[in-house]
Write a protein that holds these residues in place. Structure first.
Motif, PDB file in Angstrom:
ATOM      1  N   LEU A 171       0.829  -1.198   0.000  1.00  0.00           N
ATOM      2  CA  LEU A 171       0.000   0.000   0.000  1.00  0.00           C
ATOM      3  C   LEU A 171       0.869   1.257   0.000  1.00  0.00           C
ATOM      4  O   LEU A 171       0.588   2.225  -0.717  1.00  0.00           O
ATOM      5  N   GLY A 172       1.947   1.241   0.770  1.00  0.00           N
ATOM      6  CA  GLY A 172       2.872   2.374   0.788  1.00  0.00           C
ATOM      7  C   GLY A 172       3.491   2.628  -0.574  1.00  0.00           C
ATOM      8  O   GLY A 172       3.645   3.783  -0.992  1.00  0.00           O
ATOM      9  N   ALA A 173       3.833   1.549  -1.286  1.00  0.00           N
ATOM     10  CA  ALA A 173       4.377   1.696  -2.646  1.00  0.00           C
ATOM     11  C   ALA A 173       3.330   2.318  -3.566  1.00  0.00           C
ATOM     12  O   ALA A 173       3.642   3.211  -4.368  1.00  0.00           O
ATOM     13  N   LYS A 174       2.076   1.868  -3.435  1.00  0.00           N
ATOM     14  CA  LYS A 174       0.995   2.429  -4.265  1.00  0.00           C
ATOM     15  C   LYS A 174       0.818   3.918  -3.965  1.00  0.00           C
ATOM     16  O   LYS A 174       0.682   4.735  -4.880  1.00  0.00           O
ATOM     17  N   ILE A 175       0.834   4.280  -2.705  1.00  0.00           N
ATOM     18  CA  ILE A 175       0.674   5.682  -2.320  1.00  0.00           C
ATOM     19  C   ILE A 175       1.846   6.513  -2.821  1.00  0.00           C
ATOM     20  O   ILE A 175       1.656   7.620  -3.352  1.00  0.00           O
ATOM     21  N   ALA A 176       3.065   5.986  -2.710  1.00  0.00           N
ATOM     22  CA  ALA A 176       4.252   6.725  -3.174  1.00  0.00           C
ATOM     23  C   ALA A 176       4.189   6.966  -4.684  1.00  0.00           C
ATOM     24  O   ALA A 176       4.460   8.078  -5.155  1.00  0.00           O
ATOM     25  N   ILE A 177       3.820   5.944  -5.446  1.00  0.00           N
ATOM     26  CA  ILE A 177       3.701   6.097  -6.897  1.00  0.00           C
ATOM     27  C   ILE A 177       2.601   7.108  -7.223  1.00  0.00           C
ATOM     28  O   ILE A 177       2.757   7.957  -8.107  1.00  0.00           O
ATOM     29  N   SER A 178       1.490   7.037  -6.492  1.00  0.00           N
ATOM     30  CA  SER A 178       0.380   7.969  -6.718  1.00  0.00           C
ATOM     31  C   SER A 178       0.805   9.405  -6.458  1.00  0.00           C
ATOM     32  O   SER A 178       0.512  10.304  -7.254  1.00  0.00           O
ATOM     33  N   ILE A 179       1.494   9.625  -5.357  1.00  0.00           N
ATOM     34  CA  ILE A 179       1.958  10.983  -5.026  1.00  0.00           C
ATOM     35  C   ILE A 179       2.917  11.484  -6.098  1.00  0.00           C
ATOM     36  O   ILE A 179       2.855  12.647  -6.513  1.00  0.00           O
ATOM     37  N   PHE A 180       3.799  10.609  -6.575  1.00  0.00           N
ATOM     38  CA  PHE A 180       4.705  10.992  -7.660  1.00  0.00           C
ATOM     39  C   PHE A 180       3.906  11.408  -8.894  1.00  0.00           C
ATOM     40  O   PHE A 180       4.211  12.419  -9.538  1.00  0.00           O
ATOM     41  N   MET A 181       2.877  10.631  -9.221  1.00  0.00           N
ATOM     42  CA  MET A 181       2.041  10.969 -10.383  1.00  0.00           C
ATOM     43  C   MET A 181       1.327  12.300 -10.184  1.00  0.00           C
ATOM     44  O   MET A 181       1.261  13.113 -11.103  1.00  0.00           O
TER      45      MET A 181
END
Length: 169
Positions: free
Chosen positions: A95-105
């Motif tokens: 979930l943290g990886a998903k959130i990090a990628i989302s924030i980057f996007m």
């Protein structure tokens, strides 16, 4: 289980639906740009000048709305999954990886906000292409956002499987 859904179930269903629709619109719009609009613009230079600012403004509005909805619904969904203490550390890591990628996007999208489609098109990599240039073109700019969005869809499915597995045990 009761035949009727509880109010909280209906609320979470609506939140999940809004989350999915927003993500689909953003990534689907990006795919449309890359696979349909960009090739048409490349073949018809005059076409670009006539529609560039209109398309860019409409797409930015769509993306802004999608990001807002994704942020609000994502926070709600995150709390819903993490508060019952059903999931383990692996789930939180994914979930943290998903959130990090989302924030980057999200941040990448906001940084590109002042650029129009025409400006992006004109700032393409040089025409004398080698293998590295082609790879860079494929994994940068709008392409990168679409690729990351597709990866997030995959991560979301992984999270669903992990959550259902945690519920089963």
């Amino acid at each position: 289980y009761n035949k009727f859904m509880h109010t909280s179930d209906v609320f979470l269903l609506a939140v999940r639906w809004l989350h999915l629709i927003s993500a689909s619109l953003w990534i689907g719009g990006g795919l449309f740009y890359l696979l349909v609009l960009k090739p048409v613009m490349k073949r018809n230079q005059g076409f670009i000048k006539n529609i560039d600012s209109s398309v860019a403004a409409e797409f930015k509005s769509l993306v802004d709305t999608a990001i807002l909805v994704l942020l609000v619904t994502g926070i709600i969904l995150t709390f819903n999954r993490l508060t019952p203490s059903i999931v383990g550390g692996e789930y939180v890591l994914v979930l943290g990886a998903k959130i990090a990628i989302s924030i980057f996007m999200f941040t990448t999208s906001f940084r590109r906000r002042k650029r129009t489609i025409l400006a992006s098109y004109n700032q393409s990599l040089p025409e004398n292409q080698n293998r590295l240039t082609n790879i860079l073109r494929l994994v940068s700019g709008y392409n990168a956002l679409v690729i990351l969005g597709i990866i997030i869809f995959l991560i979301s499915d992984l999270l669903k499987i992990m959550y259902e597995s945690a519920l089963a045990t």
